[in-house]
Design an enzyme around this catalytic site. Structure first.
Site, PDB file in Angstrom:
ATOM      1  N   SER A 140      34.247  -0.891  -7.446  1.00  0.00           N
ATOM      2  CA  SER A 140      35.029  -1.627  -8.452  1.00  0.00           C
ATOM      3  C   SER A 140      36.436  -1.805  -7.898  1.00  0.00           C
ATOM      4  CB  SER A 140      35.091  -0.793  -9.740  1.00  0.00           C
ATOM      5  OG  SER A 140      36.096  -1.272 -10.614  1.00  0.00           O
ATOM      6  N   TYR A 185      36.129   6.577 -15.144  1.00  0.00           N
ATOM      7  CA  TYR A 185      35.517   5.474 -14.389  1.00  0.00           C
ATOM      8  C   TYR A 185      36.231   5.279 -13.054  1.00  0.00           C
ATOM      9  CZ  TYR A 185      33.462   0.856 -13.514  1.00  0.00           C
ATOM     10  OH  TYR A 185      32.780  -0.211 -12.960  1.00  0.00           O
TER      11      TYR A 185
END
Ligand code: NAP
Length: 246
Positions: free
Chosen positions: A135, A148
């Site tokens: 990401s 995350y």
């Protein structure tokens, strides 16, 4: 031209894609199969959300539980596994996230991809390719989701570490790092006019990503066209990480 295109062909290769029931994993499974690979897609749902158009066999399994046997069974059926894409992932946002949330996110987004790497390793020959879906949060701080970002940052470093460990066996390990892509995971911010616009405007290309935007990069990293590329991050983010003070 034919010889050039054959560099990108996955004909004769076998692949496993986790998180293949929908979203990015589904699109990548379709893309690898479209490039010629025999693909097995894994996720917990009993069935994928839509029918696959290419050669994708779907298996219901949880990547965080007993995944060794799943990979052994796939290898027994296919002969070997040339490509692994770790796309299964979760997000549990919350600025004051509890420790349990943090641990659960790391379990699914970091420990499980490592478990899949360990499980696939005995069945992956030289020329194999592992692609971890990270990401932009693997390199940038974002508010409200420390778990995350920590997991994706860890997955980025796991990628580099395994590139070293698996390199002598001829296995490449790379990270494919999406920006904001329209999926279930981002449905809330995609539907929120303020968040939608803020995220659109932060890209150089002036738009959110679509799941199909990931396919070319995934096929490239999986293929012999990327034969000398390992331990790298490939950002498919519309330029998000390139943008500075604007
Ligand atoms: N969308 C974005 O903007 C974006 C940006 C950067 C990175 N990513 C990453 O891209 C990957 C795919 O995300 P997405 O946006 O496509 O999200 P999504 O639509 O929510 O899909 C997540 C996928 O992971 C599977 N999954 C979750 N937990 C699992 C488990 N324990 N075992 C097996 N499968 C599991 C889900 O299937 P089941 O529910 O059927 O198990 C589903 O197929 C994730 O790693 C995510 O972090 C997404």
């Amino acid at each position: 031209m034919t010889a050039l295109l054959s560099l990108f062909s996955l004909a004769g290769k076998t692949a496993v894609v986790t998180g293949a029931s929908r979203g990015i994993g589904f699109a990548i499974a379709e893309g690898l199969a479209g490039a010629g690979a025999a693909v097995t897609g894994i996720a917990r749902s009993a069935a994928p959300r839509a029918a696959f158009q290419h050669d994708v066999t779907y298996l219901s399994a949880d990547v965080s539980e007993g995944i060794d046997a799943v990979f052994a069974n796939i290898a027994a059926a296919r002969g070997r596994i040339d490509i692994l894409v770790n796309a299964a992932g979760i997000t549990l946002p919350g600025r004051n996230g509890a420790l349990a949330t943090f641990e659960e996110t790391l379990r699914i987004n970091l420990t499980a991809p490592y478990a899949c790497c360990l499980a696939v390793r005995p069945f992956m020959p030289a020329g194999g390719s592992i692609i971890n879906i990270t990401s932009i949060g693997s390199v940038l701080g974002m508010p409200g989701n420390p778990a995350y970002n920590s997991a994706k940052g860890g997955l980025r470093q796991l990628t580099k570490s395994l590139a070293l460990d698996y390199g002598p066996a001829g296995i490449r390990v790379n990270a494919l790092a999406p920006g904001y892509i329209e999926t279930d995971m981002t449905a809330r911010s995609f539907a929120d006019p303020v968040e939608h616009e803020r995220r659109r405007a932060h890209t150089c290309l002036g738009r959110w990503g679509k799941v199909d935007d990931l396919i070319g990069a995934a096929v490239f990293l999986a293929s012999d066209a990327a034969a000398y590329i390992t331990g790298q991050d490939l950002f498919v983010d519309g330029g998000w990480t390139a943008k500075g003070l604007v």
